[in-house]
Scaffold this active site. Structure first.
Site, PDB file in Angstrom:
ATOM      1  N   GLU A  96      10.131   1.136  10.758  1.00 39.04           N
ATOM      2  CA  GLU A  96      11.186   2.144  10.526  1.00 39.04           C
ATOM      3  C   GLU A  96      10.512   3.494  10.683  1.00 39.04           C
ATOM      4  O   GLU A  96       9.691   3.881   9.849  1.00 39.04           O
ATOM      5  CB  GLU A  96      11.732   2.032   9.100  1.00 39.04           C
TER       6      GLU A  96
ATOM      7  N   LYS B 290       0.865  -1.180   0.000  1.00 35.76           N
ATOM      8  CA  LYS B 290       0.000   0.000   0.000  1.00 35.76           C
ATOM      9  C   LYS B 290       0.900   1.228   0.000  1.00 35.76           C
ATOM     10  O   LYS B 290       1.520   1.552   1.004  1.00 35.76           O
ATOM     11  CB  LYS B 290      -0.899   0.047   1.239  1.00 35.76           C
TER      12      LYS B 290
ATOM     13  N   CYS C 178      13.686  11.001   6.723  1.00 36.37           N
ATOM     14  CA  CYS C 178      13.754  10.476   8.093  1.00 36.37           C
ATOM     15  C   CYS C 178      15.119  10.749   8.689  1.00 36.37           C
ATOM     16  O   CYS C 178      15.263  10.870   9.891  1.00 36.37           O
ATOM     17  CB  CYS C 178      13.453   8.993   8.093  1.00 36.37           C
TER      18      CYS C 178
ATOM     19  N   GLU D  91       9.864  15.852  15.639  1.00 40.90           N
ATOM     20  CA  GLU D  91      10.218  15.792  14.226  1.00 40.90           C
ATOM     21  C   GLU D  91       9.372  16.815  13.465  1.00 40.90           C
ATOM     22  O   GLU D  91       8.151  16.781  13.539  1.00 40.90           O
ATOM     23  CB  GLU D  91       9.936  14.377  13.700  1.00 40.90           C
TER      24      GLU D  91
END
Ligand code: NAP
Ligand code: MG
Length: 496
Positions: free
Chosen positions: A250, A175, A284, A385
């Site tokens: 992750e 997906k 990331c 973040e």
């Protein structure tokens, strides 16, 4: 007329059963429509899982070196189409063409690396404690793999998961992120053309809240591999815990670059510009914090502000552009809200902090490269973040404090230190709490054949890339062959 894309299920390109679609546009230019993509539901997913389940029995019996040849062929096709794939990717998610070429190249590298792994997939042989008996451990596929991917590496991250999953003998359903399904559809066409049998590889486009959720709950999916935010990762692990699925996560990062007083400052500057503003900060592994030893702080900040102010923003298809747009209006609002938070917390805005809407950029989601100075570890902009072109600068008194500040984070993906002192470099390698440490390089730049992932809230202990990814996509089986012709009891019939 915008192009219509379909799901890929059981070797056929199919619209969502509901007939619903989602339209995607170029984040650099709202007038540029990429296409309409299936807004799938659990029904579409069920068909894909049934196809993957059915295909699994035959696929797992294909010898691994031959499975790997299909992946190698896919890599060859990607290499032939690298420029077209990269240009479409820039239109789809905005990062500049040099970077989308790198993203595609990472997929090609993964294909060729994994093609070789098909002839390795090493197990273990080891002596056993009884005579005339043989011991080994071999890898078997897990079964049906569900892969959920983010939008910031539209080709690299899907291939990190798809290629090893296939080489190991699993069948897969992917997906893609709602912002970037076109690149994954291209990957689907390539795998089809490479001769991957029907049902072995399936794509179901759709939202995380519908297709993604349905994947978590599906009983016939045996392993879930997810890359994305820590918030969604927690949700996946929660549901995966209940259904006892293997889950590989992750997740996010809040990566820092340390620059010590003895460093080559020009090199450190190049590194931080690339780390903080490459992919418009939407990696990331992006450099989100810069930790400067006090004696070089003012000089380095001046160099940084001067250089960041000169970065050229625009449509990433223009080769001279250095920074593309953010992926969406929503993402730009989030980034700007963090800038407001930083100001309220008392950090000093040294550059940027606003939308960039000059000329054609008014049609996209551009944001000026931003620098905050005077940031302290308890501020939200120091901890959360942001996923945009916002860099927080810290002033520290020495190397020890620099490492302490770097480690003061709930995340632990990538880290970097610039120094010419070999002792301090090795101390950093030993003490920085991160899955990756760069010495005299920025926080970004991973290669496909080393383990990739992080500690703390960045994941749940798995590593993608390299051979370590096979611990996600295979189950170990231990095998004992007794050729003594009699019952030999381990631990009991052992003569010391
Ligand atoms: P995200 O919002 O977590 O989404 C990632 C994927 O999960 C998308 O496909 C999303 O679908 C799907 N999803 C959302 N909610 C879901 C749910 N409840 N169940 C199942 N799937 C769901 O992350 P993102 O905004 O795309 O990507 C940015 C994040 O990814 C950042 O935190 C970044 O650090 C992280 N990231 C980590 C790595 C790494 O290797 N450590 C690499 C790249 C990015 P939709 O697209 O429909 O929302
Ligand atoms: Mg999201």
């Amino acid at each position: 007329m915008s192009h219509h894309f379909n799901n890929y299920i059981a070797g056929e390109w199919r619209a969502a059963k509901s007939g619903q679609t989602v339209e995607n546009r170029n984040p650099a230019d709202a007038d540029d429509a990429i296409g309409a993509f299936p807004d799938s539901s659990a029904e579409d997913l069920n068909e894909a899982v049934a196809a993957a389940r059915e295909a699994f029995e035959a696929w797992r019996k294909v010898p691994a070196p031959l499975r790997a040849l299909k992946v190698q062929r896919a890599g060859e096709l990607m290499r032939e189409r690298k420029e077209d794939i990269s240009r479409q990717m820039t239109r789809e998610m905005g990062k500049v063409i040099a970077e989308t070429r790198g993203d595609t190249q990472e997929g090609i590298d993964t294909a060729f690396y994994m093609a070789g792994e098909g002839r390795r997939l090493f197990g273990v042989t080891t002596p056993v404690e009884l005579p005339n008996k043989f011991g080994m451990a071999v890898r078997r596929p897990v079964g049906v793999a569900g892969l959920i991917t983010p939008w910031n590496f539209p080709m690299a991250i899907p291939t990190w998961k798809v290629f090893p999953a296939l080489v190991a003998g699993n069948t897969v359903i992917i997906k893609p992120a709602t912002y970037t399904p076109a690149t994954v559809c291209e990957l689907g066409s390539i795998l089809e053309e490479a001769g991957v049998p029907s049902g072995v590889f399936n794509i179901v486009c759709g939202r995380g809240s519908t297709v993604g959720e349905a994947m978590l709950h599906h009983n016939e999916i045996n392993v879930l591999s997810f890359t994305g935010s820590s918030a969604v990762g927690r949700r996946i692990n929660e549901v995966g815990g209940k259904t006892l699925k293997r889950v590989s996560l992750e997740l996010g990062g809040k990566n820092a670059q340390i620059v010590l007083a003895d460093a080559d400052l020009d090199l450190a500057l190049e590194g931080v510009l690339w780390g903080a503003y490459g992919t418009t900060g939407q990696r990331c592994t992006a450099t989100s914090r810069l930790i400067l030893e006090e004696t070089i702080h003012d000089r380095m900040v001046q160099m940084l502000v001067d250089a960041a102010a000169k970065l050229k923003l625009g449509n990433g298809l223009d080769e001279s552009v250095q920074v593309g747009p953010l992926v969406s209006a929503e993402q730009r609002e989030t980034v700007h809200s963090y800038v407001e938070i930083g100001r309220e917390e008392g950090a000093e805005l040294a550059l940027g902090g606003e939308y960039y809407e000059e000329g054609d950029c008014a049609r996209g989601y551009f944001y000026r490269p931003t620098v905050f100075v005077g940031v302290t570890p308890t501020m939200r902009i120091a901890q959360e973040e942001i996923f945009g072109p916002v860099l927080s600068v810290f002033k520290v008194k020495d190397a020890e404090e620099a490492m302490r500040v770097l480690n003061d984070s709930s995340y632990g993906l990538s880290s970097s230190i610039y120094t010419r002192d070999v002792n301090l470099a090795f101390k950093a390698i030993e003490d920085l709490d991160a899955g990756i440490t760069y010495v005299n390089g920025p926080t970004i730049g991973a290669e496909v054949h080393l383990p990739f992932g992080g500690v703390k809230d960045t994941g749940n202990g798995h590593r993608e890339g390299s051979f370590t990814v096979f611990d996600v996509f295979t189950e170990w089986k231990s095998v004992y062959v007794d050729y003594s012709g009699r019952l030999q009891r381990a631990q009991i019939d052992v003569e010391e």
